[in-house]
Design a protein around this motif. Sequence first.
Motif, PDB file in Angstrom:
ATOM      1  N   GLU A 136     183.040 120.028   8.389  1.00  0.00           N
ATOM      2  CA  GLU A 136     182.666 119.388   7.182  1.00  0.00           C
ATOM      3  C   GLU A 136     181.036 118.924   7.755  1.00  0.00           C
ATOM      4  O   GLU A 136     179.874 119.205   6.775  1.00  0.00           O
ATOM      5  N   GLU A 137     180.825 118.653   9.218  1.00  0.00           N
ATOM      6  CA  GLU A 137     179.661 118.128   9.066  1.00  0.00           C
ATOM      7  C   GLU A 137     177.856 119.076   8.981  1.00  0.00           C
ATOM      8  O   GLU A 137     177.059 119.681   9.243  1.00  0.00           O
ATOM      9  N   ALA A 138     178.618 120.389   9.599  1.00  0.00           N
ATOM     10  CA  ALA A 138     177.952 121.442   9.071  1.00  0.00           C
ATOM     11  C   ALA A 138     177.573 121.840   8.212  1.00  0.00           C
ATOM     12  O   ALA A 138     176.190 122.494   7.148  1.00  0.00           O
ATOM     13  N   CYS A 139     178.774 121.973   7.348  1.00  0.00           N
ATOM     14  CA  CYS A 139     178.472 122.349   5.838  1.00  0.00           C
ATOM     15  C   CYS A 139     177.738 121.259   5.010  1.00  0.00           C
ATOM     16  O   CYS A 139     177.187 121.801   4.486  1.00  0.00           O
ATOM     17  N   TYR A 140     177.761 120.034   5.223  1.00  0.00           N
ATOM     18  CA  TYR A 140     176.650 118.957   4.805  1.00  0.00           C
ATOM     19  C   TYR A 140     175.310 118.881   5.653  1.00  0.00           C
ATOM     20  O   TYR A 140     174.551 118.788   4.068  1.00  0.00           O
ATOM     21  N   GLY A 141     175.088 119.708   6.561  1.00  0.00           N
ATOM     22  CA  GLY A 141     174.108 120.499   6.901  1.00  0.00           C
ATOM     23  C   GLY A 141     173.555 121.125   5.928  1.00  0.00           C
ATOM     24  O   GLY A 141     172.312 121.599   5.574  1.00  0.00           O
ATOM     25  N   GLN A 142     174.368 121.847   5.505  1.00  0.00           N
ATOM     26  CA  GLN A 142     173.272 122.750   4.342  1.00  0.00           C
ATOM     27  C   GLN A 142     173.823 122.225   3.440  1.00  0.00           C
ATOM     28  O   GLN A 142     172.131 123.026   3.303  1.00  0.00           O
ATOM     29  N   VAL A 143     173.949 122.046   2.325  1.00  0.00           N
ATOM     30  CA  VAL A 143     173.786 121.071   1.451  1.00  0.00           C
ATOM     31  C   VAL A 143     172.180 119.699   1.474  1.00  0.00           C
ATOM     32  O   VAL A 143     171.613 119.861   0.669  1.00  0.00           O
ATOM     33  N   LEU A 144     172.312 119.553   3.150  1.00  0.00           N
ATOM     34  CA  LEU A 144     171.438 118.802   3.248  1.00  0.00           C
ATOM     35  C   LEU A 144     169.263 118.650   2.438  1.00  0.00           C
ATOM     36  O   LEU A 144     168.932 119.032   2.351  1.00  0.00           O
ATOM     37  N   LYS A 145     169.656 120.327   3.035  1.00  0.00           N
ATOM     38  CA  LYS A 145     168.305 121.002   3.512  1.00  0.00           C
ATOM     39  C   LYS A 145     168.263 121.404   1.747  1.00  0.00           C
ATOM     40  O   LYS A 145     167.043 122.430   2.091  1.00  0.00           O
ATOM     41  N   SER A 146     168.758 121.320   0.416  1.00  0.00           N
ATOM     42  CA  SER A 146     168.677 122.117  -0.715  1.00  0.00           C
ATOM     43  C   SER A 146     168.644 121.842  -1.389  1.00  0.00           C
ATOM     44  O   SER A 146     168.349 120.312  -1.447  1.00  0.00           O
ATOM     45  N   LYS A 147     167.184 122.485  -2.294  1.00  0.00           N
ATOM     46  CA  LYS A 147     166.582 122.330  -2.761  1.00  0.00           C
ATOM     47  C   LYS A 147     167.538 121.161  -4.415  1.00  0.00           C
ATOM     48  O   LYS A 147     166.567 120.199  -5.695  1.00  0.00           O
ATOM     49  N   ASP A 148     168.953 121.809  -4.196  1.00  0.00           N
ATOM     50  CA  ASP A 148     169.533 121.488  -5.553  1.00  0.00           C
ATOM     51  C   ASP A 148     169.972 119.423  -5.558  1.00  0.00           C
ATOM     52  O   ASP A 148     169.887 118.347  -6.353  1.00  0.00           O
ATOM     53  N   ARG A 149     169.679 119.602  -3.583  1.00  0.00           N
ATOM     54  CA  ARG A 149     170.343 117.910  -3.550  1.00  0.00           C
ATOM     55  C   ARG A 149     169.062 117.077  -4.124  1.00  0.00           C
ATOM     56  O   ARG A 149     169.321 116.166  -4.658  1.00  0.00           O
ATOM     57  N   LEU A 150     167.665 117.918  -4.038  1.00  0.00           N
ATOM     58  CA  LEU A 150     166.797 116.653  -4.566  1.00  0.00           C
ATOM     59  C   LEU A 150     166.622 116.479  -5.921  1.00  0.00           C
ATOM     60  O   LEU A 150     166.388 115.615  -6.966  1.00  0.00           O
ATOM     61  N   GLU A 151     167.267 117.089  -6.463  1.00  0.00           N
ATOM     62  CA  GLU A 151     167.528 118.119  -8.006  1.00  0.00           C
ATOM     63  C   GLU A 151     167.576 117.085  -8.736  1.00  0.00           C
ATOM     64  O   GLU A 151     168.252 115.903  -9.830  1.00  0.00           O
ATOM     65  N   GLY A 152     169.251 116.579  -7.674  1.00  0.00           N
ATOM     66  CA  GLY A 152     170.348 115.898  -8.518  1.00  0.00           C
ATOM     67  C   GLY A 152     169.875 114.450  -8.574  1.00  0.00           C
ATOM     68  O   GLY A 152     170.169 113.640  -9.326  1.00  0.00           O
ATOM     69  N   LEU A 153     169.325 114.511  -7.141  1.00  0.00           N
ATOM     70  CA  LEU A 153     168.758 112.941  -6.806  1.00  0.00           C
ATOM     71  C   LEU A 153     167.380 112.133  -8.465  1.00  0.00           C
ATOM     72  O   LEU A 153     167.465 111.185  -8.842  1.00  0.00           O
ATOM     73  N   ALA A 154     167.042 113.368  -8.101  1.00  0.00           N
ATOM     74  CA  ALA A 154     165.836 112.781  -9.503  1.00  0.00           C
ATOM     75  C   ALA A 154     166.160 113.165 -11.087  1.00  0.00           C
ATOM     76  O   ALA A 154     165.778 112.021 -11.764  1.00  0.00           O
ATOM     77  N   ALA A 155     167.318 114.277 -11.605  1.00  0.00           N
ATOM     78  CA  ALA A 155     168.093 113.967 -12.298  1.00  0.00           C
ATOM     79  C   ALA A 155     168.782 112.528 -11.910  1.00  0.00           C
ATOM     80  O   ALA A 155     168.955 111.995 -13.851  1.00  0.00           O
ATOM     81  N   PHE A 156     169.118 111.453 -12.060  1.00  0.00           N
ATOM     82  CA  PHE A 156     169.489 110.701 -11.349  1.00  0.00           C
ATOM     83  C   PHE A 156     168.848 109.466 -11.690  1.00  0.00           C
ATOM     84  O   PHE A 156     169.401 108.729 -13.059  1.00  0.00           O
ATOM     85  N   ALA A 157     167.630 109.533 -10.970  1.00  0.00           N
ATOM     86  CA  ALA A 157     166.786 108.258 -11.761  1.00  0.00           C
ATOM     87  C   ALA A 157     166.538 109.088 -12.977  1.00  0.00           C
ATOM     88  O   ALA A 157     165.847 107.231 -13.474  1.00  0.00           O
ATOM     89  N   GLU A 158     165.992 110.165 -13.237  1.00  0.00           N
ATOM     90  CA  GLU A 158     165.252 110.229 -14.265  1.00  0.00           C
ATOM     91  C   GLU A 158     166.008 110.242 -15.598  1.00  0.00           C
ATOM     92  O   GLU A 158     165.937 110.361 -17.366  1.00  0.00           O
ATOM     93  N   LYS A 159     167.814 109.867 -15.292  1.00  0.00           N
ATOM     94  CA  LYS A 159     168.686 109.949 -16.481  1.00  0.00           C
ATOM     95  C   LYS A 159     168.879 111.041 -17.085  1.00  0.00           C
ATOM     96  O   LYS A 159     168.938 110.587 -18.428  1.00  0.00           O
ATOM     97  N   ARG A 160     168.957 112.198 -16.789  1.00  0.00           N
ATOM     98  CA  ARG A 160     168.808 113.414 -18.039  1.00  0.00           C
ATOM     99  C   ARG A 160     170.091 114.309 -16.376  1.00  0.00           C
ATOM    100  O   ARG A 160     170.877 113.984 -15.607  1.00  0.00           O
ATOM    101  N   SER A 161     170.386 115.455 -17.542  1.00  0.00           N
ATOM    102  CA  SER A 161     171.696 116.126 -16.571  1.00  0.00           C
ATOM    103  C   SER A 161     170.806 117.362 -15.520  1.00  0.00           C
ATOM    104  O   SER A 161     169.369 117.918 -16.293  1.00  0.00           O
TER     105      SER A 161
END
Length: 316
Positions: free
Chosen positions: A285-310
């Motif tokens: 699980e830690e190894a897999c989480y390490g891959q998503v932690l470095k992804s651009k999608d993770r930053l996009e998810g945080l930005a979308a949440f803050a901006e209240k958009r999909s």
Amino acid sequence: MALRRCAGIHRRLRLGFSDSIDFSSASGRIFTAGSRSPCAARRWPWGIGARGLFVDAADQVSLSALSGSEEGIMVLELNRADAKNAIGVDMLSKFQSALDRLQDDDAARVVILRSVVPGVFCAGADLKERKKMSVFEAQKFVTSLRSTFSSLEVLSLPTIAAVEGVALGGGLELALSCDLRAEATFGLPETGFAIIPGAGGTQRLPRLIGRSRAKELIFTGRRIGADEAKSYGLVEYLTAAGDAYRKALELAKIISNQGPLAIKMAKVAIDRGSEVDAASGMEIEEACYGQVLKSKDRLEGLAAFAEKRSPVYRGD
């Protein structure tokens, strides 16, 4: 996707054609493999265009990409009506080729497996064809069948079997190789033919429903309906007759809107983690989480949440 197994947690799981996670350490790392999946050597010359409908010459297997609000959803269809979708050598080769194309498609997010033959999902292996085989040929075919179903099981994309009608023998083993199942009448009648399930049924079924129930179904060869299959945990959803594909499409649309890399890594973590002890599973699980932690999608998810958009995920 190629899967190489060895003792304990020391393993590598190919995610595409170039990147793999090395689970020989807790954190994991990405390395360049430099070669394609072994399945690529068995490619089939599909039909028209990169995003159109891909159909084999005999129309036994087809692969299509949905569009619009359903973009990213791939539909893999079985259509061998004269044999109730019984799997022969030719059909199996074309099915494997479809899996190769799916693994090579960066736009694919989720796969629905269905039959277009009314009343049947898959009747299993083609016993008429099997009857003409020598012992060596039969063994070679079953080995290929097992390998192809394993390719489906470890496909990096989520897979949903929309099982409308009967799924017997190899048909049930095919459905068991998918991540989720809807509807179905199931059975493993092999012992009645003096053989055993040979495409993973003796391994996947007990892992899914427990050894005692798996033994009862395999020893007796009896069929079970959708209600009993649901109570056993064989299917996740019950639908009205003829409605399994609609339910599968509904699920696929939900899944396709999630982060693609997150879905792939979640599948790896669940599948590989369930094969080892809890401590080793935590490392996976830690190894897999390490891959998503470095992804651009993770930053996009945080930005979308803050901006209240999909969020608009791209799989990187």
